[in-house]
Enzyme design. Structure first.
Site, PDB file in Angstrom:
ATOM      1  N   HIS A   1      -2.765  23.588 -85.224  1.00  0.00           N
ATOM      2  CA  HIS A   1      -2.916  22.600 -85.249  1.00  0.00           C
ATOM      3  C   HIS A   1      -4.117  21.652 -84.930  1.00  0.00           C
ATOM      4  CE1 HIS A   1       0.391  19.005 -84.411  1.00  0.00           C
ATOM      5  NE2 HIS A   1      -0.652  18.624 -84.863  1.00  0.00           N
TER       6      HIS A   1
ATOM      7  N   ASN B   1      -2.641  14.641 -92.320  1.00  0.00           N
ATOM      8  CA  ASN B   1      -2.723  13.043 -91.920  1.00  0.00           C
ATOM      9  C   ASN B   1      -3.795  12.229 -92.008  1.00  0.00           C
ATOM     10  OD1 ASN B   1      -3.141  13.909 -89.488  1.00  0.00           O
ATOM     11  ND2 ASN B   1      -2.055  12.479 -88.327  1.00  0.00           N
TER      12      ASN B   1
ATOM     13  N   ARG C   1      -9.655  14.646 -89.421  1.00  0.00           N
ATOM     14  CA  ARG C   1      -9.955  13.374 -89.581  1.00  0.00           C
ATOM     15  C   ARG C   1     -10.562  13.072 -91.143  1.00  0.00           C
ATOM     16  NH1 ARG C   1      -5.943  11.832 -86.269  1.00  0.00           N
ATOM     17  NH2 ARG C   1      -6.321  11.959 -84.170  1.00  0.00           N
TER      18      ARG C   1
ATOM     19  N   HIS D   1      -6.533  18.295 -85.960  1.00  0.00           N
ATOM     20  CA  HIS D   1      -6.663  16.892 -86.844  1.00  0.00           C
ATOM     21  C   HIS D   1      -8.429  16.830 -86.952  1.00  0.00           C
ATOM     22  CE1 HIS D   1      -2.530  15.502 -86.562  1.00  0.00           C
ATOM     23  NE2 HIS D   1      -2.499  16.070 -85.451  1.00  0.00           N
TER      24      HIS D   1
ATOM     25  N   ASP E   1       2.883  15.585 -90.167  1.00  0.00           N
ATOM     26  CA  ASP E   1       2.796  15.345 -88.935  1.00  0.00           C
ATOM     27  C   ASP E   1       1.991  13.984 -88.550  1.00  0.00           C
ATOM     28  OD1 ASP E   1       2.408  17.017 -86.187  1.00  0.00           O
ATOM     29  OD2 ASP E   1       0.361  15.906 -86.475  1.00  0.00           O
TER      30      ASP E   1
ATOM     31  N   ASP F   1      -3.518  20.763 -81.041  1.00  0.00           N
ATOM     32  CA  ASP F   1      -3.298  19.628 -81.496  1.00  0.00           C
ATOM     33  C   ASP F   1      -4.689  18.849 -81.160  1.00  0.00           C
ATOM     34  OD1 ASP F   1      -2.251  17.039 -82.575  1.00  0.00           O
ATOM     35  OD2 ASP F   1      -0.435  16.909 -81.016  1.00  0.00           O
TER      36      ASP F   1
END
Lengths: 310, 444
Positions: free
Chosen positions: B67, B101, B71, B69, B159, B312
């Site tokens: 998990h 996302n 970007r 991110h 997510d 995360d």
């Protein structure tokens, strides 16, 4: 006594520090009641008010307090400023710093906003209400009003009724009152008085009428109409029936109970007019005391001592 | 060829102990209790041998973070795939799964392949994309799951948003069966969470911050588990934070559902009592919860209810976090600090064994998402981490490879870091310095 640059809340103050502020407010009130209400004490000092939320009485009260003390009070209209162009709070703060501000008085919708400014500024900061966190000068003026009428607050019973969950006034009052030894009861419907508020260390009650006997002070909080739209209570009518203050309900205290309200009032909702305007109603007294207490706070933060005001 | 001598090898798919390990042609060539110089020379077949004394060090299969991110595309001021992959290998992660996302969200095969290509260009950690569940993450039409899988997606997730429409979630669980890939659920009831800034509890009441109740998560966990049961679909529950969710997942596993779940290190290391109005690096969603929740999460991780750790990793630019608490965005970066922090606070005190650490942060994510790794068996890809439990490092904005610095460990010293990391047999981190491949596309 510690020297402070900022007043951010009452949670972090000692009982003696609170008493010191209240003591200082007494001569300030005398000055305020003079025909010529002007001191040279803070001549040449610049006090800025920066209000991100609507306010008439608090902002005016601070401006008045600063002016009586001889300071220059400048209001920054948030709606006309570069805040509307997306300037961050931090950049706004730095700009004010660059203008050699001595003291900034801020109201902001975010809890901790005043503390945030204080951490980034050399100038002093007074919290005039940050989110649901604290509104220390409101609590100080409430304490001052109660003390003036009741003397020592130790053992006095104070009920705060209404939207406690969203109220910075209630939070600051709980810290202040408990530090001065008062017994505090928070009353309201369960949706506005969730169990985690037990962290404040005072009694929580859904039943105002059961708490009223023996109460020395009842403080009604302002009920925001948008809470009804958010489903937190069904109607003003039903709210008023259980928690609205009126003369008949207040008989249960068995005393000449003081009625406080931070204003602006919703007459007929949380407080009935006859009560608000009657001899027990302290609302106007609170407003006058508000200026005195804010004078004291501004004065002390700018390094003043108690005996200069004569 | 590499010859790692006398190193404490932690193999979550086998046993732990002092080993001699050979790395050759991108793979683990040998894993034995002791190798003689003759055997090593024979295996090398004339290739030069770089030998290394592993005394006092640990060898782990490369850690895998399910998990993150990264970007990119769209929010490169916060992070990009190269900086995220650099942060990963500095923290011991040889494979990372990138959340979908981004802007635009990864909802087409072209974007899936873009993320993979950028990962390969960076030449550091292996980067595996998730696709979104729905087009544009709008929560309505499903993405072309088969096509995204062919492009390299290893799962599907909206997510950051939760699929509030239960029928869409049900359909996603059904349709994803065609791919064999899991739906990764960000379980959050948006009405219950609405506007909250931290866990709803006494700490929030004291600070005057609007709270996010545990039920905002557990209600959606319950719903997702019901739908997984009804459809027989494959679900992975991201960032589990409260005890009610742990209990629901435990029951679901007893009933034999195809469910896996992750916990973030920050939920094991901090609680809502650590939150103050100024440290926005502790503002995260789901929020840091109570001590009871924290205990339940650790118990769940130890008994297998929670399958894996995942950071995360959620980078933000400094200006976004330099705001009053209620206005700052949610997110903590973790890739560079999480392993050291978990080592220091959970492994060293004996709450989590090194073997369980490797199970939950390497083997379990490899199995669940079908990735290579998670083992030290001969013949496996040599994604490896040489871990020095004595290595100390102060975390500063200059020391971080990530573009972001929203970590609660900023300014603190942590102990226990990877000092040599291999991906596909090539060192990508040596003596805490990155060494990306010069020739571009290296992996696969």
């Amino acid at each position: 006594m510690r020297m402070f640059k900022d007043l951010l809340g009452l949670e972090g103050l000692s009982p003696d520090e609170i008493r010191h502020i209240l003591q200082t407010a007494k001569p300030m009130k005398e000055v305020l009641l003079r025909p010529v209400k002007k001191l040279p004490t803070l001549r040449g000092k610049a006090v800025y008010t920066l209000f991100y939320e609507a306010s008439t009485r608090t902002k005016t009260s601070f401006e008045m307090a600063a002016k009586v003390l001889g300071a220059d009070a400048v209001n920054i209209g948030v709606s006309q400023s570069s805040v509307n162009k997306g300037e961050s709070l931090l950049d706004t703060a730095k700009t004010l710093q660059a203008m050699q501000t001595d003291l900034i008085i801020i109201r902001h919708a975010a809890s901790g906003a005043a503390g945030f400014l204080a951490r980034h500024l050399e100038a002093g900061v007074i919290n005039a209400g940050d989110g649901q966190h604290e509104h220390p000068t409101q609590a100080l003026l409430d304490l001052f009003t109660m003390q003036e009428k009741l003397g020592d607050l130790r053992g006095k019973k104070v009920i705060i009724v209404g939207d406690v969950l969203h109220s910075r006034v209630a939070r600051s009052n709980v810290w202040g009152l408990t530090k001065l030894g008062a017994e505090v009861v928070l009353a309201g419907p369960p949706t506005l008085l969730p169990p985690e508020l037990s962290v404040l260390g005072v009694k929580l009650s859904y039943d105002l009428d059961r708490e009223l006997p023996g109460a020395d002070v009842v403080m009604a909080l302002r009920l925001q109409l948008e809470r009804q739209q958010a489903g937190l209570f069904p109607s003003l009518r039903e709210y008023s029936r259980s928690y609205g203050l009126d003369r008949a309900r207040l008989r249960a205290t068995g005393k000449e109970t003081l009625i406080l309200h931070p204003g602006p009032m919703n007459r007929g909702v949380e407080i009935a007019s006859d009560l608000a305007d009657g001899p027990q109603g302290m609302v106007e007294e609170q407003v006058t005391n508000g200026v005195a207490v804010r004078m004291a706070v501004i004065y002390l933060l700018m390094g003043g001592t108690t005996n200069v005001v004569a | 060829m590499w010859w790692l001598k006398n190193i404490y090898a932690v193999d979550p798919s086998g046993s732990c102990g002092k080993r001699d390990i050979l790395i050759r042609e991108g793979k683990i060539e040998a894993n034995a209790e002791r190798l003689s110089p003759e055997e090593v020379a024979e295996r090398a077949g004339g290739e030069p041998v770089e030998s290394l004394n592993g005394e006092g060090k640990y060898l782990f299969p490369g850690f895998i973070d399910a998990h993150t991110h990264l970007r990119e595309p769209g929010q490169e001021a916060k992070e990009d795939i190269a900086s995220g992959a650099a942060a990963a290998v500095k923290g011991g992660f040889t494979s990372i799964i990138a959340m979908a996302n981004t802007e635009p969200p990864v909802d087409s095969r072209g974007l899936v392949e873009f993320v993979r290509t950028q990962g390969a260009r960076a030449g550091l950690a292996r980067v595996y994309p998730l696709g979104t569940v729905t087009k544009g993450m709008r929560g309505r039409e499903l993405v072309e799951m088969l096509d995204l899988k062919e492009g390299g997606a290893v799962g599907f997730s909206d997510d950051g948003h939760n699929l509030q429409n239960s029928e869409v979630m049900r359909l996603a669980l059904e349709y994803a069966k065609l791919t064999g890939l899991p739906i990764v659920s960000h379980s959050e009831d948006e009405n219950l969470a609405c506007g909250g800034a931290m866990h709803r509890g006494k700490a929030a009441a004291r600070l005057g911050l609007k709270g996010i109740p545990s039920s905002a998560e557990s209600i959606m966990v319950a719903r997702d588990l019901m739908l997984a049961a009804e459809t027989g679909g494959k679900i992975h529950l991201a960032h589990i934070s409260c005890r009610e969710s742990v209990r629901l997942i435990r029951e679901a596993k007893e009933r034999g559902l195809d469910v896996s779940a992750e916990v973030n290190p920050h939920h094991l290391l901090f609680t809502d009592r650590d939150v103050d109005l100024f440290n926005t690096s502790l503002k995260v969603n789901p929020p840091l919860r109570s001590e009871e929740d924290q205990e339940a999460l650790l118990t769940g991780l130890l008994d297998g209810t929670l399958d894996m750790l995942a950071t995360d990793h959620a980078p933000h630019v400094w200006e976004e976090k330099a705001r009053p608490f209620a206005e700052a965005p949610f997110g903590i970066i973790g890739l560079e600090t999480a392993l050291a922090a978990v080592w220091q606070r959970l492994v060293v005190p004996g709450k989590l064994s090194p073997k369980r650490l490797a199970e939950v942060w390497s083997l379990a994510p490899a199995r669940r998402f079908g990735l290579p790794g998670g083992t030290l068996r001969p013949g496996s890809p040599a994604d490896l981490v040489l871990f020095d439990p004595e290595w100390r490092e102060r975390i500063t904005s200059d020391s971080l490879a990530s573009k972001a610095q929203n970590t609660p460990f900023l300014g603190q010293e942590l102990q226990g870091f990877p000092t040599l990391v291999w991906v596909g047999g090539e060192p990508v981190l040596r003596g805490r310095q990155l060494c990306p491949a010069g020739d571009g596309v290296r992996h696969r």
